[in-house]
Enzyme design. Structure first.
Site, PDB file in Angstrom:
ATOM      1  N   ARG A  35      -7.303 140.644  15.895  1.00 39.53           N
ATOM      2  CA  ARG A  35      -7.721 142.208  15.730  1.00 39.53           C
ATOM      3  C   ARG A  35      -8.904 142.589  14.649  1.00 39.53           C
ATOM      4  NH1 ARG A  35      -6.736 145.942  12.120  1.00 39.53           N
ATOM      5  NH2 ARG A  35      -5.237 144.923  11.285  1.00 39.53           N
ATOM      6  N   HIS A  37     -10.808 139.694  13.432  1.00 47.09           N
ATOM      7  CA  HIS A  37     -11.785 138.557  13.212  1.00 47.09           C
ATOM      8  C   HIS A  37     -12.453 138.267  14.532  1.00 47.09           C
ATOM      9  CE1 HIS A  37     -10.930 138.417   8.905  1.00 47.09           C
ATOM     10  NE2 HIS A  37      -9.551 138.305   9.178  1.00 47.09           N
ATOM     11  N   LYS A  66     -11.990 148.864   4.183  1.00 46.14           N
ATOM     12  CA  LYS A  66     -11.968 147.342   3.826  1.00 46.14           C
ATOM     13  C   LYS A  66     -13.284 146.884   3.119  1.00 46.14           C
ATOM     14  CE  LYS A  66     -10.339 142.949   5.680  1.00 46.14           C
ATOM     15  NZ  LYS A  66     -10.093 142.111   6.711  1.00 46.14           N
ATOM     16  N   ARG A  67     -13.238 146.228   2.165  1.00 50.39           N
ATOM     17  CA  ARG A  67     -14.279 145.872   1.416  1.00 50.39           C
ATOM     18  C   ARG A  67     -15.192 144.841   2.353  1.00 50.39           C
ATOM     19  NH1 ARG A  67     -13.016 143.819  -3.864  1.00 50.39           N
ATOM     20  NH2 ARG A  67     -14.873 142.886  -3.418  1.00 50.39           N
ATOM     21  N   VAL A  68     -14.566 143.961   2.815  1.00 48.97           N
ATOM     22  CA  VAL A  68     -15.422 142.722   3.368  1.00 48.97           C
ATOM     23  C   VAL A  68     -14.658 142.297   4.631  1.00 48.97           C
ATOM     24  CG1 VAL A  68     -16.121 140.363   3.161  1.00 48.97           C
ATOM     25  CG2 VAL A  68     -16.182 141.875   0.984  1.00 48.97           C
ATOM     26  N   THR A  70     -15.114 139.479   8.020  1.00 49.17           N
ATOM     27  CA  THR A  70     -15.683 138.628   9.047  1.00 49.17           C
ATOM     28  C   THR A  70     -15.206 138.683  10.579  1.00 49.17           C
ATOM     29  OG1 THR A  70     -16.231 137.223   7.209  1.00 49.17           O
ATOM     30  CG2 THR A  70     -16.781 136.353   9.127  1.00 49.17           C
ATOM     31  N   ARG A 111     -20.029 143.881   4.828  1.00 49.97           N
ATOM     32  CA  ARG A 111     -19.758 144.307   3.330  1.00 49.97           C
ATOM     33  C   ARG A 111     -19.922 145.828   3.017  1.00 49.97           C
ATOM     34  NH1 ARG A 111     -18.910 140.347   0.485  1.00 49.97           N
ATOM     35  NH2 ARG A 111     -19.360 137.932   1.141  1.00 49.97           N
ATOM     36  N   HIS A 145      -5.017 133.761   9.102  1.00 47.81           N
ATOM     37  CA  HIS A 145      -5.743 134.343   7.897  1.00 47.81           C
ATOM     38  C   HIS A 145      -7.075 133.770   7.743  1.00 47.81           C
ATOM     39  CE1 HIS A 145      -6.630 135.737   3.872  1.00 47.81           C
ATOM     40  NE2 HIS A 145      -6.712 134.733   3.486  1.00 47.81           N
TER      41      HIS A 145
END
EC number: 4.6.1.18
Length: 150
Positions: A35, A37, A66-68, A70, A111, A145
């Site tokens: 979900r 990435h 959420k700050r960051v 990918t 970001r 992760h």
């Protein structure tokens, strides 16, 4: 009367703990990884709104921004195969369940912009090709992760 109140309070406490506890020590899962990435159906593009749309669509702007994050633009098979690469120590702990991709992957990094505040989460979108380091668990090993982009 005091015993009755104590019993009611104890019952409420047990009920609340039973409801809250499962999420406290919850281990990361393959579903969470996918979900947060995976976006294999799209190729990296220069749309500046990609991160704003995807972060919202994937539920990463609920309650806070959420700050960051990918997104990986590769097949699940290619990402899962990274789990068979040489093990290495995790960046954020002493666990040795991480694996580095042998080749760079197509990714989009999102970001949070410095001036952005919840509930208006505004992200910069950066496309690149980088190696990734992922933590894998289970049997067979599956990604749970995303530890780093290098």
């Amino acid at each position: 009367m005091g015993l009755e109140k104590s019993f009611i309070l104890f019952s409420l406490l047990v009920l609340v703990l039973g409801w809250v506890q499962p999420s406290l020590g919850r281990k990361p899962s393959v579903q969470d990884f996918k979900r947060q990435h995976m976006d294999p159906g799209s190729s990296p593009n220069s749309r500046p709104t990609y991160c704003n749309q995807m972060m919202k669509r994937r539920g990463m702007t609920k309650g806070s921004c959420k700050r960051v994050n990918t997104f990986l633009h590769e097949s699940w098979a290619k990402v899962q195969a990274i789990c068979s690469q040489r093990q290495m120590t995790r960046k954020t702990s002493s666990k040795k369940n991480c694996h580095k991709s042998s080749s760079p992957l197509h990714i989009t990094e999102c970001r949070l912009k410095g001036s952005s505040k919840y509930p208006k989460c505004d992200y910069t979108t950066t496309n690149s090709q980088k190696h990734i380091i992922i933590a894998c668990e289970g049997n067979p090993l599956v990604p749970v992760h995303l530890d780093a982009r290098v």
